[in-house]
Scaffold this active site. Structure first.
Site, mmCIF file in Angstrom:
data_model
loop_
_atom_site.group_PDB
_atom_site.id
_atom_site.type_symbol
_atom_site.label_atom_id
_atom_site.label_comp_id
_atom_site.label_asym_id
_atom_site.label_seq_id
_atom_site.Cartn_x
_atom_site.Cartn_y
_atom_site.Cartn_z
ATOM 1 N N ASN A 14 5.287 4.419 7.523
ATOM 2 C CA ASN A 14 4.060 4.510 7.736
ATOM 3 C C ASN A 14 4.056 5.138 9.376
ATOM 4 O O ASN A 14 3.322 6.297 9.724
ATOM 5 C CB ASN A 14 3.219 3.531 7.704
ATOM 6 C CG ASN A 14 2.789 3.436 6.111
ATOM 7 O OD1 ASN A 14 1.985 4.317 5.840
ATOM 8 N ND2 ASN A 14 3.339 2.449 5.483
ATOM 9 N N MET A 91 4.570 -7.524 10.289
ATOM 10 C CA MET A 91 4.431 -8.843 9.599
ATOM 11 C C MET A 91 3.989 -9.940 10.435
ATOM 12 O O MET A 91 4.917 -10.787 10.297
ATOM 13 C CB MET A 91 5.971 -9.090 8.787
ATOM 14 C CG MET A 91 6.194 -7.813 7.928
ATOM 15 S SD MET A 91 4.665 -7.574 6.652
ATOM 16 C CE MET A 91 5.141 -6.093 5.800
ATOM 17 N N ILE A 93 0.549 -12.064 12.414
ATOM 18 C CA ILE A 93 -0.836 -12.084 12.321
ATOM 19 C C ILE A 93 -1.488 -12.046 13.971
ATOM 20 O O ILE A 93 -0.718 -13.184 14.888
ATOM 21 C CB ILE A 93 -1.321 -13.289 11.511
ATOM 22 C CG1 ILE A 93 -1.044 -12.847 10.139
ATOM 23 C CG2 ILE A 93 -2.956 -13.613 11.647
ATOM 24 C CD1 ILE A 93 -1.324 -13.888 9.131
ATOM 25 N N ASN A 108 -5.007 -0.986 10.352
ATOM 26 C CA ASN A 108 -3.775 -1.545 9.318
ATOM 27 C C ASN A 108 -3.904 -0.944 8.194
ATOM 28 O O ASN A 108 -5.020 -0.313 7.723
ATOM 29 C CB ASN A 108 -3.915 -3.058 9.327
ATOM 30 C CG ASN A 108 -2.922 -3.540 8.336
ATOM 31 O OD1 ASN A 108 -1.626 -3.387 8.565
ATOM 32 N ND2 ASN A 108 -3.565 -4.233 7.460
ATOM 33 N N HIS A 110 -2.633 -1.485 4.310
ATOM 34 C CA HIS A 110 -2.636 -2.592 3.237
ATOM 35 C C HIS A 110 -2.041 -1.893 2.044
ATOM 36 O O HIS A 110 -2.847 -0.987 1.525
ATOM 37 C CB HIS A 110 -3.751 -3.649 3.260
ATOM 38 C CG HIS A 110 -3.296 -4.737 2.412
ATOM 39 N ND1 HIS A 110 -2.545 -5.824 2.751
ATOM 40 C CD2 HIS A 110 -3.729 -4.940 1.152
ATOM 41 C CE1 HIS A 110 -2.386 -6.428 1.841
ATOM 42 N NE2 HIS A 110 -3.130 -6.187 0.800
ATOM 43 N N SER A 142 -5.292 0.937 1.194
ATOM 44 C CA SER A 142 -6.632 0.467 2.158
ATOM 45 C C SER A 142 -5.983 0.879 3.634
ATOM 46 O O SER A 142 -4.866 0.124 4.102
ATOM 47 C CB SER A 142 -7.111 -0.526 1.964
ATOM 48 O OG SER A 142 -7.514 -1.030 0.734
ATOM 49 N N ASP A 151 -6.987 -9.099 6.640
ATOM 50 C CA ASP A 151 -7.141 -7.944 5.836
ATOM 51 C C ASP A 151 -8.778 -7.890 5.344
ATOM 52 O O ASP A 151 -8.820 -7.279 4.524
ATOM 53 C CB ASP A 151 -6.282 -8.180 4.513
ATOM 54 C CG ASP A 151 -5.004 -7.993 4.672
ATOM 55 O OD1 ASP A 151 -4.591 -7.393 5.629
ATOM 56 O OD2 ASP A 151 -4.108 -8.200 3.647
HETATM 57 C C1 GAR Z 1 3.823 -0.956 3.562
HETATM 58 O O1 GAR Z 1 3.911 -0.719 2.352
HETATM 59 C C2 GAR Z 1 2.781 -1.518 4.250
HETATM 60 O O2 GAR Z 1 1.474 -1.116 3.593
HETATM 61 C C3 GAR Z 1 3.184 -3.203 4.177
HETATM 62 O O3 GAR Z 1 4.274 -3.072 4.293
HETATM 63 C C4 GAR Z 1 4.972 -1.914 4.165
HETATM 64 C C5 GAR Z 1 5.640 -1.488 5.570
HETATM 65 O O4 GAR Z 1 6.549 -0.386 5.185
HETATM 66 N N1 GAR Z 1 2.023 -3.766 4.973
HETATM 67 C C6 GAR Z 1 1.544 -4.888 4.476
HETATM 68 O O5 GAR Z 1 1.744 -5.479 3.578
HETATM 69 C C7 GAR Z 1 0.750 -5.475 5.334
HETATM 70 N N2 GAR Z 1 -0.243 -6.682 4.842
HETATM 71 P P1 GAR Z 1 7.032 0.396 6.440
HETATM 72 O O6 GAR Z 1 7.644 -0.216 7.413
HETATM 73 O O7 GAR Z 1 7.863 1.810 5.661
HETATM 74 O O8 GAR Z 1 5.742 1.406 6.957
#
Ligand code: GAR
Length: 208
Positions: A14, A91, A93, A108, A110, A142, A151
């Site tokens: 992301n 990861m 809070i 964020n 999600h 989202s 969230d």
């Molecule tokens: C993504 O899928 C993001 O939506 C999720 O972790 C992944 C991170 O991937 N986030 C959560 O679950 C937060 N509650 P990335 O490091 O490749 O962006």
């Protein structure tokens, strides 16, 4: 120029989508000035370094309390004069104290259609495992403003994604990223950069 700070813990796809959105001009007049990871081995740090973005590691265990961790993150972001904070697979809070300086300035992404499969304990692959275990036919992603309640902040954009019969958590995670997260996160940041987002209570209005 919108100065963006990104908080990461993992792969950073992301983060990459945001960097690419800025480089291509899709997100106007913005720059990722700082990437902070709470994990020293996060591949997101490599992505940031390759894009010549300053990085730093701030781990929860360096501090005696969650509040001290939040304060260290906030201080680092403020000293870089960050206008918008993006959580991108971060990861940890953030406690209420963090938001005094960054109200409606933290987003964020999600990997589900909030309020489904969201809140404490729902992160990363666990979300997709739960979606499959529930037998859902549709899931998605989202983007929301972050508040102290996990969230539950005002939703900015959501995108639905089909669950396919042969899916396992990994294939579903990939499809949700490709078809939803990597599209709506840059789009939400673009709308913010253009000054088009207005938060009224729990609702976000897009003034375009
Ligand atoms: C993504 O899928 C993001 O939506 C999720 O972790 C992944 C991170 O991937 N986030 C959560 O679950 C937060 N509650 P990335 O490091 O490749 O962006």
């Amino acid at each position: 120029m919108l100065r963006i700070g990104v908080l990461v813990s993992g792969g950073g796809t992301n983060l990459q989508a945001i960097i690419d959105g800025i480089v291509s001009g899709y997100i106007p007049d913005a720059s990722v000035e700082l990437v902070i990871s709470n994990k020293k081995n996060a591949y997101a740090l490599t992505r940031a370094a390759e894009a010549n973005i300053e990085t730093c590691i701030i781990g929860r265990k360096q501090f005696e309390s969650p509040e001290a961790f939040d304060e260290a993150l906030g201080d680092r972001l403020k000293s870089a004069k960050i206008d918008l904070v993006l959580l991108a697979g971060f990861m940890a809070i953030l406690g209420p104290g963090f938001f005094t300086d960054f109200k409606n300035k933290v987003m964020n992404v999600h990997p589900a259609l909030i309020p489904a499969f969201s809140g404490p304990g729902y992160y990363g692959l666990k979300v997709h495992e739960s979606v499959l275990a529930t037998g859902c036919k549709v899931t998605g992603a989202s983007v929301h403003f972050v508040t102290p309640e996990v969230d539950a902040g005002p939703l900015i954009l959501q995108q639905a994604v089909e669950v396919k019969q042969g899916d396992d958590p990994e294939t579903l995670q990939c499809r949700v990223m490709e078809e939803a997260e990597w599209k709506i996160y840059p789009e939400a940041v673009r709308l913010f950069a253009l000054g088009l987002l207005e938060v009224r209570g729990q609702r976000v209005y897009i003034n375009n």
